[in-house]
Design a protein around this motif. Structure first.
Motif, PDB file in Angstrom:
ATOM      1  N   MET B   1       4.258  -4.472  16.922  1.00  0.00           N
ATOM      2  CA  MET B   1       4.017  -3.072  17.330  1.00  0.00           C
ATOM      3  C   MET B   1       2.535  -2.824  17.451  1.00  0.00           C
ATOM      4  O   MET B   1       1.772  -3.222  16.588  1.00  0.00           O
ATOM      5  N   GLY B   2       2.109  -2.199  18.506  1.00  0.00           N
ATOM      6  CA  GLY B   2       0.684  -1.949  18.728  1.00  0.00           C
ATOM      7  C   GLY B   2       0.115  -0.987  17.712  1.00  0.00           C
ATOM      8  O   GLY B   2       0.838  -0.338  16.965  1.00  0.00           O
ATOM      9  N   PHE B   3      -1.210  -0.891  17.700  1.00  0.00           N
ATOM     10  CA  PHE B   3      -1.858  -0.055  16.708  1.00  0.00           C
ATOM     11  C   PHE B   3      -1.499   1.413  16.877  1.00  0.00           C
ATOM     12  O   PHE B   3      -1.259   2.137  15.901  1.00  0.00           O
ATOM     13  N   GLY B   4      -1.448   1.853  18.128  1.00  0.00           N
ATOM     14  CA  GLY B   4      -1.133   3.267  18.415  1.00  0.00           C
ATOM     15  C   GLY B   4       0.196   3.698  17.828  1.00  0.00           C
ATOM     16  O   GLY B   4       0.252   4.638  17.023  1.00  0.00           O
ATOM     17  N   PRO B   5       1.290   3.019  18.263  1.00  0.00           N
ATOM     18  CA  PRO B   5       2.598   3.386  17.701  1.00  0.00           C
ATOM     19  C   PRO B   5       2.657   3.251  16.187  1.00  0.00           C
ATOM     20  O   PRO B   5       3.298   4.056  15.505  1.00  0.00           O
ATOM     21  N   PHE B   6       1.987   2.216  15.662  1.00  0.00           N
ATOM     22  CA  PHE B   6       1.949   1.983  14.226  1.00  0.00           C
ATOM     23  C   PHE B   6       1.361   3.217  13.532  1.00  0.00           C
ATOM     24  O   PHE B   6       1.903   3.732  12.560  1.00  0.00           O
ATOM     25  N   LEU B   7       0.235   3.692  14.091  1.00  0.00           N
ATOM     26  CA  LEU B   7      -0.424   4.855  13.499  1.00  0.00           C
ATOM     27  C   LEU B   7       0.478   6.087  13.592  1.00  0.00           C
ATOM     28  O   LEU B   7       0.588   6.872  12.651  1.00  0.00           O
ATOM     29  N   LEU B   8       1.132   6.213  14.755  1.00  0.00           N
ATOM     30  CA  LEU B   8       2.030   7.357  14.934  1.00  0.00           C
ATOM     31  C   LEU B   8       3.128   7.341  13.882  1.00  0.00           C
ATOM     32  O   LEU B   8       3.419   8.356  13.245  1.00  0.00           O
ATOM     33  N   LEU B   9       3.727   6.171  13.686  1.00  0.00           N
ATOM     34  CA  LEU B   9       4.785   6.058  12.677  1.00  0.00           C
ATOM     35  C   LEU B   9       4.247   6.401  11.295  1.00  0.00           C
ATOM     36  O   LEU B   9       4.868   7.136  10.534  1.00  0.00           O
ATOM     37  N   ALA B  10       3.067   5.874  10.996  1.00  0.00           N
ATOM     38  CA  ALA B  10       2.463   6.139   9.688  1.00  0.00           C
ATOM     39  C   ALA B  10       2.212   7.634   9.502  1.00  0.00           C
ATOM     40  O   ALA B  10       2.454   8.189   8.424  1.00  0.00           O
ATOM     41  N   LEU B  11       1.760   8.288  10.544  1.00  0.00           N
ATOM     42  CA  LEU B  11       1.479   9.724  10.441  1.00  0.00           C
ATOM     43  C   LEU B  11       2.761  10.531  10.298  1.00  0.00           C
ATOM     44  O   LEU B  11       2.834  11.471   9.495  1.00  0.00           O
ATOM     45  N   MET B  12       3.804  10.133  11.058  1.00  0.00           N
ATOM     46  CA  MET B  12       5.077  10.855  10.945  1.00  0.00           C
ATOM     47  C   MET B  12       5.633  10.702   9.538  1.00  0.00           C
ATOM     48  O   MET B  12       6.066  11.675   8.912  1.00  0.00           O
ATOM     49  N   GLU B  13       5.599   9.470   9.039  1.00  0.00           N
ATOM     50  CA  GLU B  13       6.070   9.226   7.685  1.00  0.00           C
ATOM     51  C   GLU B  13       5.225   9.991   6.677  1.00  0.00           C
ATOM     52  O   GLU B  13       5.738  10.532   5.698  1.00  0.00           O
ATOM     53  N   GLY B  14       3.936  10.015   6.929  1.00  0.00           N
ATOM     54  CA  GLY B  14       3.027  10.730   6.039  1.00  0.00           C
ATOM     55  C   GLY B  14       3.337  12.213   6.002  1.00  0.00           C
ATOM     56  O   GLY B  14       3.307  12.846   4.951  1.00  0.00           O
ATOM     57  N   LEU B  15       3.673  12.745   7.178  1.00  0.00           N
ATOM     58  CA  LEU B  15       4.001  14.163   7.257  1.00  0.00           C
ATOM     59  C   LEU B  15       5.271  14.461   6.450  1.00  0.00           C
ATOM     60  O   LEU B  15       5.341  15.452   5.710  1.00  0.00           O
ATOM     61  N   LEU B 133      20.938  13.128  13.694  1.00  0.00           N
ATOM     62  CA  LEU B 133      20.235  13.156  14.978  1.00  0.00           C
ATOM     63  C   LEU B 133      19.197  12.063  14.961  1.00  0.00           C
ATOM     64  O   LEU B 133      18.401  11.992  14.025  1.00  0.00           O
ATOM     65  N   ARG B 134      19.217  11.238  15.951  1.00  0.00           N
ATOM     66  CA  ARG B 134      18.256  10.146  15.957  1.00  0.00           C
ATOM     67  C   ARG B 134      17.361  10.297  17.164  1.00  0.00           C
ATOM     68  O   ARG B 134      17.831  10.354  18.292  1.00  0.00           O
ATOM     69  N   LEU B 135      16.046  10.362  16.912  1.00  0.00           N
ATOM     70  CA  LEU B 135      15.093  10.430  18.012  1.00  0.00           C
ATOM     71  C   LEU B 135      14.725   9.018  18.424  1.00  0.00           C
ATOM     72  O   LEU B 135      14.365   8.216  17.571  1.00  0.00           O
ATOM     73  N   GLN B 136      14.811   8.712  19.689  1.00  0.00           N
ATOM     74  CA  GLN B 136      14.446   7.362  20.122  1.00  0.00           C
ATOM     75  C   GLN B 136      13.128   7.421  20.878  1.00  0.00           C
ATOM     76  O   GLN B 136      13.053   7.931  21.991  1.00  0.00           O
ATOM     77  N   LEU B 137      12.090   6.923  20.238  1.00  0.00           N
ATOM     78  CA  LEU B 137      10.799   6.802  20.909  1.00  0.00           C
ATOM     79  C   LEU B 137      10.707   5.393  21.494  1.00  0.00           C
ATOM     80  O   LEU B 137      11.459   4.529  21.086  1.00  0.00           O
ATOM     81  N   PRO B 138       9.762   5.171  22.406  1.00  0.00           N
ATOM     82  CA  PRO B 138       9.715   3.842  23.045  1.00  0.00           C
ATOM     83  C   PRO B 138       9.568   2.679  22.061  1.00  0.00           C
ATOM     84  O   PRO B 138      10.008   1.584  22.339  1.00  0.00           O
ATOM     85  N   TRP B 139       8.947   2.921  20.896  1.00  0.00           N
ATOM     86  CA  TRP B 139       8.671   1.787  20.024  1.00  0.00           C
ATOM     87  C   TRP B 139       9.580   1.741  18.797  1.00  0.00           C
ATOM     88  O   TRP B 139       9.729   0.716  18.182  1.00  0.00           O
ATOM     89  N   PHE B 140      10.116   2.894  18.394  1.00  0.00           N
ATOM     90  CA  PHE B 140      10.967   2.911  17.214  1.00  0.00           C
ATOM     91  C   PHE B 140      11.819   4.165  17.231  1.00  0.00           C
ATOM     92  O   PHE B 140      11.567   5.099  17.978  1.00  0.00           O
ATOM     93  N   GLY B 141      12.845   4.117  16.379  1.00  0.00           N
ATOM     94  CA  GLY B 141      13.689   5.303  16.249  1.00  0.00           C
ATOM     95  C   GLY B 141      13.259   6.094  15.034  1.00  0.00           C
ATOM     96  O   GLY B 141      12.591   5.583  14.140  1.00  0.00           O
ATOM     97  N   TYR B 142      13.622   7.363  14.985  1.00  0.00           N
ATOM     98  CA  TYR B 142      13.254   8.182  13.845  1.00  0.00           C
ATOM     99  C   TYR B 142      14.346   9.206  13.572  1.00  0.00           C
ATOM    100  O   TYR B 142      15.023   9.657  14.486  1.00  0.00           O
ATOM    101  N   SER B 143      14.493   9.553  12.307  1.00  0.00           N
ATOM    102  CA  SER B 143      15.548  10.486  11.941  1.00  0.00           C
ATOM    103  C   SER B 143      15.158  11.916  12.258  1.00  0.00           C
ATOM    104  O   SER B 143      14.087  12.377  11.854  1.00  0.00           O
ATOM    105  N   GLY B 144      16.019  12.611  12.982  1.00  0.00           N
ATOM    106  CA  GLY B 144      15.754  14.009  13.310  1.00  0.00           C
ATOM    107  C   GLY B 144      15.770  14.878  12.076  1.00  0.00           C
ATOM    108  O   GLY B 144      15.008  15.847  11.959  1.00  0.00           O
TER     109      GLY B 144
END
Lengths: 429, 292, 310
Positions: B1-15, B133-144
């Motif tokens: 996973m690229g740095f961008g998506p990685f950071l996004l995931l980290a921030l979402m999890e952080g939130l 509800l599952r959100l599907q982003l291009p790099w990973f899925g996330y729980s709604g």
């Protein structure tokens, strides 16, 4: 003419015969009873995880041990002596574990101790057992016994150790799932064994360990670690344990969704006492798990499986007969049963009479090697290595099909073999 | 996973982390702020809220959302009542002396955990989320539902703020917080305020549990970690400051997520822990607390 | 003088108990004595100087591993291991104190807790050496202290007794000295003490370091005497225990920690024999204690009958 007979002086023939008969019966009962009533019971101490993180296992260990105890006592006990189990709660804590070893031996006067599962409790308690010179038979599956870290009084005759379990998985995983592995493991003893032994084993099969991610014990959310899984991972090997497993699986499912994902391989330790059909675990459908003793009764189960399940109160799905939601710790609890029968075999072989014979008892245990399948060994045949104090058996691999674990493979004894790391028989008591 | 998506995931999890922290901490912040006592049983109240949620959700028929709503109403009431009882029977008699309250609440913690063990049992059990509800982003899925928790946390915090700043009860609580003796002189029944605050704090912990439990699970020992984290959040934020609690939750949650991107999980936890310590060392009153 | 004689008498009573208790309880007494050393040091910081630390598990574990690692890795003997543990605990406390004492009250509590948590995680991080939570077993030479085998109940109990006696004497000397009065002054009113010319930072740092020495030697003693070192001893539970023992026995008394350690130990032992929900009983007793004897057992006795007890 006097016709009355004096019955007291001259008893009738019937009376005499009745009297003799009664005397014989009373006499023969006296022949049988004294050897039972006069022998002191054999007292076995059980170091139980009744509270703390091991409590889910502790409940089932107790039920299984009680069932084995009943079967043994109903058949006449051990060496003609009735058997008692004394349970003490160690809180799944190593400090308290050592105190419990003391309590069972010094205060309750137990002949020997068995039953411990969690390895840190074993490590904390074994030194004390060695000092008190009391046989300490653990039901832990830890590699600590066979690694030589403990003492000659500690044995593990009822369950195969993790090193053997893990090593035996590699051939099938490499042949059926993939050779490039990423591993998630908990950052404590149980996890380290997987980290070390599976890496060696999969490399021996020509595979590679791409990444090993250690999760700290207090972690409650895992999503951010999934991003670290290398893209070319073929097999995701996961051995998370504890309450967080449900979250782990749920989050894994959310992360991957229905898109491309690696093959999953886990150990049923993650799901002991948990129903595989629990909502949130759908992501595991079709994935494979190690089991020691298949929770769902296989079609080709051995002849003693039904009797064992009936005795411990478990149905064909591995749940309690009185509550289908109460799932058992089926791949571990048999160790309590088999250890009790091992104790029986060793006590009867050694002529153990009391605490003065404890050393003789351990030597008799060390001499045992063949442990064939039978009601005493419902999980399957085992061999006992007297030098390493460790028993070895076969393992199973199951796949979740329709929410149920169905066995698909059984390993051979040789798959899990490794060189002896210690010879306890060369050590002093 | 690229740095961008990685950071996004980290921030979402952080939130999400921050939201959970804020929820568990807000009740403690109130109790700490108004009553100035350390409630070691706060995590146990959280756990009890989760147990009630599991029980209620299991007994309410129909779609999970009904059970969830029922739990959201029942859990804070039950746990709040329990807390009020503890306050009246124990804490009041101790005159809210800090050390004594610590020991007493440790005792209460043991009692609550054992009660849960005896009734709920030692196993971990899941609670269904009100919606899947599952959100599907291009790099990973996330729980709604996780994102919903973030919104819910914001709503709860806003509600507490409104209570404190705009309601009469809030005014009385703030008065008692500023000066207990003077408040009494003004005719405020301080004992009742304290009981109410303690109940409210526990009730908020229960609400947090109901919201959080669908993304984790119920276990009789689950209160330990939230207790620790709640304390850290409250103190780093500054005693008696709700805004501070929120800021601290955001800071700790987000930084935890980002730090874990770069180092192994255990090492990340070590670093995060030391960071919290250092924040307090160099700013002992916390981010928004008043300098003593 | 009366005070020293009284404490000597208490030691004699403990000695008599050591000789007469049945083996199970005698061995438990050894554990209680080691934990009481830990708590006595903690109490100097907590009960006498008013520092609420939740980080003492770090000092205990530092001592434990400072003894266990050299013993298992390099075959260091028991006596040097104990000394290493003593120093490690003191140094750890000094280090933490330099940073943490910039805060006070609940902030201090959290900062010390954070350092202890970081310590626990570090032990786990370096699990290849420390054994992590599974821990290390100490064997052979590591358990032979000045010729005495710590695996034997008798010598072990006497070593624990000697250690406690030394700790008690030290604590008593500190508390009865002028410095002891300064400690109390810091607890009662820090600002006023500062105005009188005493530097709170220096005083508190010194006390914390001393309590670290106690914690370190207790940790090392636990490893050497009982043969096991593990990460669980670095957990927050071991920061709460000395506080609990002190509060239960009497936080502002020198003997309080021993009384508290003994009381808690036997309470748990007896309760676990009655029911698996023994922790519930412990909880009830704690609440009862704090409601009816808030100054702890000895504190209550002191108030009523023995005002001269330090």
């Amino acid at each position: 003419m006097k016709t009355t007979k004096n019955m007291l002086v001259t008893p009738s023939r019937r009376q005499v015969l009745t009297g003799i008969g009664a005397g014989l019966i009373a006499g023969s009962a006296g022949l049988v009873r004294p050897s039972w009533a006069q022998s002191a019971p054999l007292k076995l101490g059980f170091q139980l995880h009744a509270t703390g993180i091991g409590a889910s296992y502790g409940r089932w260990y107790q039920r299984t041990a009680d069932a084995a105890l009943k079967m043994i006592n109903d058949a006449g006990g051990i060496a003609g002596r009735p058997v008692e189990i004394v349970y003490e709660d160690d809180g799944t804590d190593p400090k308290r574990g050592a105190e419990v070893v003391d309590k069972l031996t010094s205060q309750h006067g137990c002949d020997m101790i068995f039953g411990t599962l969690f390895s840190h409790v074993v490590m904390g308690s074994a030194p004390r057992a060695g000092e008190l010179k009391v046989p300490y038979l653990v039901c832990s599956e830890g590699y600590h016994v066979a690694s030589g870290a403990l003492n000659r009084w500690t044995l593990q005759p009822g369950i195969t150790d993790v090193r053997s379990q893990i090593s035996s998985m590699a051939p099938w995983v490499a042949a059926n799932l993939g050779k490039k592995v990423t591993m998630f493991y908990p950052d404590y003893a149980f996890g380290y064994d997987h980290r070390d032994f599976f890496k060696t084993a999969i490399e021996a099969q020509g595979g590679t360990m791409l990444a090993q991610i250690a999760i700290p014990p207090t972690e409650t959310s895992f999503t951010r670690y999934f991003a670290q899984i290398p893209a070319d991972t073929e097999v995701l090997y996961h051995v998370m344990v504890g309450p967080g497993v449900l979250t782990f699986v749920k989050e894994l499912g959310e992360f991957y969704g229905s898109g491309a994902k690696p093959q999953l391989f886990g150990f049923v330790d993650s799901l002991e006492a948990v129903d595989t059909a629990t909502p949130g675990l759908e992501f595991l459908e079709g994935s494979h798990f190690w089991e020691a003793h298949p929770r769902v009764k296989p079609a080709d189960a051995g002849e003693h499986e039904a009797a064992y399940r009936a005795a411990v109160g478990v149905d064909d799905n591995g749940a309690s007969v009185s509550d289908a939601k109460d799932v058992s710790t089926y791949s571990h609890m048999f160790s309590a049963w088999e250890t009790l029968f091992f104790i029986k075999q060793a006590v009867e072989a050694s002529g153990y009479a009391g605490p003065a014979d404890r050393q003789k008892l351990v030597e008799a245990m060390e001499a045992i090697s063949d442990l064939p399948y039978g009601i005493e060994r419902p999980q399957g045949a085992m061999t006992f290595n007297g030098k390493t104090h460790q028993a070895f058996g076969t393992q199973s691999i199951s796949q979740i099909q329709g929410g149920k674990l169905m066995r698909v493979h059984q390993t051979a004894m040789a798959d899990g073999a490794y060189d002896d790391a210690v010879d306890y028989t060369a050590m002093s008591f | 996973m690229g740095f961008g998506p990685f950071l996004l995931l980290a921030l979402m999890e952080g939130l999400v982390s921050a939201a959970v922290l804020a929820l568990t901490a807000v009740g403690l912040s109130l109790v700490f702020g108004v009553m100035r006592v350390v409630n070691v049983a706060h995590g146990a109240f959280f756990m009890m809220g989760a147990v009630v949620a599991w029980f209620v959700a299991g007994h309410v028929p129909g779609p999970p959302v009904l059970g969830w709503i029922a739990a959201l109403l029942a859990a804070p009431l039950v746990v709040g009542a329990l807390a009020a009882l503890v306050d009246v029977l124990v804490l009041k008699r101790l005159d809210y002396e800090p050390e004594a309250v610590i020991v007493a609440t440790i005792g209460v913690l043991y009692m609550l955990e054992q009660t849960a063990l005896l009734t709920f049992g030692p196993d971990a059990r899941p609670v269904a989320a009100p919606f899947e509800l599952r959100l599907q982003l291009p790099w990973f899925g996330y729980s709604g539902y996780k994102l919903f928790v973030v919104l819910a946390a914001a709503a709860v915090l806003a509600g507490v703020w409104a209570l404190m700043q705009r309601s009469r009860f809030g005014l009385i609580m703030r008065a008692t917080q500023v000066d207990r003796t003077t408040a009494r002189a003004f005719g405020i029944n301080v004992d009742r305020v304290y009981a109410g605050t303690f109940a409210l704090g526990a009730g908020l912990a229960a609400v947090a549990a109901v919201l959080v439990v669908p993304i984790s699970q119920v276990h009789y020992l689950m209160g330990g970690d939230p207790l620790l984290l709640a304390f850290i959040t409250v103190i780093v934020g500054g005693l008696g400051s709700l805004r501070g609690t929120l800021m601290a939750a955001l800071l700790i949650g987000l930084s935890d997520g980002v730090i874990s991107m770069f180092w192994s999980p255990t090492l990340s936890k070590i670093i995060a822990t030391l960071l919290v310590a250092l924040v307090l060392v160099f700013r002992p009153q916390g981010l928004f607390g008043a300098r003593a | 003088m009366k005070v020293w004689l009284f404490h000597l008498a208490v030691l004699v009573v403990v000695g008599v108990l050591a000789l007469t208790l049945p083996p199970y309880h005698a061995n438990n007494l050894a554990r209680v004595l080691v934990l009481a050393v830990f708590a006595t040091g903690y109490n100097l910081a907590f009960g006498y100087t008013g520092m609420l630390s939740l980080g003492h598990a770090l000092f205990f574990a530092a001592g434990m591993y400072a003894a266990a690692l050299p013993a298992t890795l390099w075959g260091v003997g028991a006596l040097p291991a104990l000394i290493l543990g003593l120093l490690a605990g003191g140094l750890a406390a000094l280090g933490v104190g330099l940073l943490a004492l910039r805060t006070a009250g609940v902030s201090f509590m959290i900062v010390t807790l954070m350092f202890a948590q970081a310590g626990y995680l570090t032990v786990i991080y370096f699990n290849q050496t420390t054994g992590g939570d599974q821990g290390l077993v100490l064997q052979g030479g590591a358990r032979r202290l000045i010729g005495l085998d710590m695996a034997q109940d008798g010598p072990r109990l006497w070593v624990a007794f000697a250690l406690y006696a030394a700790g008690l004497a030290g604590a008593l000397a500190i508390v009865r000295s002028r410095f002891g009065r300064v400690m109390l002054a810091m607890r009662e009113n820090e600002e006023r003490s500062r105005m009188l010319g005493y530097d709170p930072f220096r005083v508190k740092l010194a006390v914390l370091a001393v309590s670290g020495l106690y914690a370190g030697v207790a940790g090392a003693a636990y490893a050497v005497l009982f043969g096991y070192a593990g990460a669980s001893f670095a957990g927050v539970q071991y920061s709460i225990l000395p506080m609990l023992y002190s509060l239960m026995g009497g936080a502002g008394t020198v003997l309080g920690p021993l009384v508290g350690a003994a009381a808690m130990f036997w309470l748990i032992d007896i309760a676990s024999g009655l029911t698996t929900a023994w922790l519930m009983l412990v909880g009830i007793v704690l609440v009862g204690l704090v409601l009816f004897a808030p100054k702890g057992l000895l504190g209550w006795i002191r108030e009523r009958w023995m005002p001269w007890l330090p």
